[in-house]
Design a protein around this motif. Structure first.
Motif, PDB file in Angstrom:
ATOM      1  N   TRP A 248     -15.549   2.592  -0.479  1.00 54.08           N
ATOM      2  CA  TRP A 248     -14.091   2.405  -0.489  1.00 54.08           C
ATOM      3  C   TRP A 248     -13.414   3.635  -1.082  1.00 54.08           C
ATOM      4  O   TRP A 248     -12.472   4.170  -0.509  1.00 54.08           O
ATOM      5  CB  TRP A 248     -13.715   1.157  -1.290  1.00 54.08           C
ATOM      6  CG  TRP A 248     -12.233   0.979  -1.427  1.00 54.08           C
ATOM      7  CD1 TRP A 248     -11.406   0.386  -0.521  1.00 54.08           C
ATOM      8  CD2 TRP A 248     -11.415   1.409  -2.519  1.00 54.08           C
ATOM      9  NE1 TRP A 248     -10.103   0.431  -0.986  1.00 54.08           N
ATOM     10  CE2 TRP A 248     -10.081   1.052  -2.210  1.00 54.08           C
ATOM     11  CE3 TRP A 248     -11.658   2.063  -3.728  1.00 54.08           C
ATOM     12  CZ2 TRP A 248      -9.010   1.319  -3.063  1.00 54.08           C
ATOM     13  CZ3 TRP A 248     -10.605   2.323  -4.573  1.00 54.08           C
ATOM     14  CH2 TRP A 248      -9.302   1.956  -4.242  1.00 54.08           C
TER      15      TRP A 248
ATOM     16  N   THR B 166       0.838  -1.191   0.000  1.00 56.80           N
ATOM     17  CA  THR B 166       0.000   0.000   0.000  1.00 56.80           C
ATOM     18  C   THR B 166       0.869   1.236   0.000  1.00 56.80           C
ATOM     19  O   THR B 166       2.047   1.191   0.299  1.00 56.80           O
ATOM     20  CB  THR B 166      -0.942   0.045   1.219  1.00 56.80           C
ATOM     21  OG1 THR B 166      -0.150   0.105   2.402  1.00 56.80           O
ATOM     22  CG2 THR B 166      -1.868  -1.149   1.264  1.00 56.80           C
TER      23      THR B 166
ATOM     24  N   GLN C  83     -13.468   6.558   1.233  1.00 56.17           N
ATOM     25  CA  GLN C  83     -12.471   6.420   2.298  1.00 56.17           C
ATOM     26  C   GLN C  83     -11.065   6.736   1.804  1.00 56.17           C
ATOM     27  O   GLN C  83     -10.281   7.358   2.509  1.00 56.17           O
ATOM     28  CB  GLN C  83     -12.520   5.008   2.894  1.00 56.17           C
ATOM     29  CG  GLN C  83     -13.717   4.773   3.759  1.00 56.17           C
ATOM     30  CD  GLN C  83     -13.667   3.425   4.447  1.00 56.17           C
ATOM     31  OE1 GLN C  83     -12.905   2.536   4.073  1.00 56.17           O
ATOM     32  NE2 GLN C  83     -14.503   3.258   5.469  1.00 56.17           N
ATOM     33  N   VAL C  84     -10.755   6.331   0.590  1.00 54.32           N
ATOM     34  CA  VAL C  84      -9.442   6.640   0.011  1.00 54.32           C
ATOM     35  C   VAL C  84      -9.292   8.148  -0.149  1.00 54.32           C
ATOM     36  O   VAL C  84      -8.261   8.723   0.206  1.00 54.32           O
ATOM     37  CB  VAL C  84      -9.246   5.911  -1.340  1.00 54.32           C
ATOM     38  CG1 VAL C  84      -8.018   6.447  -2.076  1.00 54.32           C
ATOM     39  CG2 VAL C  84      -9.122   4.404  -1.123  1.00 54.32           C
TER      40      VAL C  84
ATOM     41  N   SER D 204      -8.342   5.151   4.123  1.00 49.58           N
ATOM     42  CA  SER D 204      -7.934   3.856   3.608  1.00 49.58           C
ATOM     43  C   SER D 204      -6.821   4.089   2.588  1.00 49.58           C
ATOM     44  O   SER D 204      -6.861   5.072   1.842  1.00 49.58           O
ATOM     45  CB  SER D 204      -9.136   3.171   2.944  1.00 49.58           C
ATOM     46  OG  SER D 204      -8.764   1.910   2.443  1.00 49.58           O
TER      47      SER D 204
END
Length: 189
Positions: free
Chosen positions: A39, A5, A42-43, A48
């Motif tokens: 998702w 990541t 959140q990124v 995330s």
């Protein structure tokens, strides 16, 4: 953080700005990525961290170099979002045409971006470039040949120029690098 990541203090804000500059909604980009809206949200809020594979797909869909999505050297808390130190610039683009570009802006959340461009000696862009932007450049050193629309110019140190959504090309047929500072609105990287 897992090894697959990437974390950046500005990644989420940059992704949001790039998505919006492309006229995409959260839902549209999430669908193209095969991910949920939650998702992606959140990124974009830095809650995330996307994987390298996610970033590759995002860079392709947003038509930006993958290197732009990687973080820079950490800024001190009192400088973050305001100052970009020389050794902390993000490289953008690639050297295939002999052009090295670095983002001077702290992130992509403004209505414009500043770019430091170095055109290597005897380099030339292969295709004519056209984008829906307004750009102003200032040549710091070297010489640069520009074709804007159907007009040819040789730019010298201290000269500036403007491109308003017109087709343009550049070449540095000279023996020394040409260094320019560009302001581009809206951001394209």
């Amino acid at each position: 953080m897992r090894h697959d990541t990437v974390q950046s203090n500005t990644l989420g804000a940059d992704l949001r700005a790039l998505r919006k500059s492309r006229g995409l909604t959260l839902s549209e980009l999430a669908n193209r990525l095969g991910r949920s809206v939650g998702w992606l949200s959140q990124v974009e809020r830095d809650l995330s961290a996307p994987s390298i594979a996610d970033l590759r797909q995002i860079s392709t869909l947003l038509d930006v170099p993958l290197s732009l999505l990687f973080g820079t050297a950490a800024a001190s808390p009192d400088e973050s979002g305001h100052v970009v130190r020389r050794n902390a610039r993000r490289r953008i683009g690639n050297r295939t045409a002999g052009l090295v570009e670095e983002l001077l802006s702290p992130d992509l959340t403004d209505d414009f971006e500043m770019v430091h461009s170095t055109f290597e000696p005897h380099s030339e862009i292969e295709t004519t470039n056209i984008r829906e932007t307004q750009e102003v450049g200032y040549l710091v050193s070297g010489r640069l040949d520009l074709r804007i629309g159907d007009r040819d110019f040789t730019i010298q140190p201290g000269d500036s120029f403007r491109i308003r959504g017109e087709p343009h090309r550049w070449a540095n047929p000279y023996d020394e690098p040409a260094v320019a500072i560009w302001v581009i609105a809206p951001p394209v990287y």
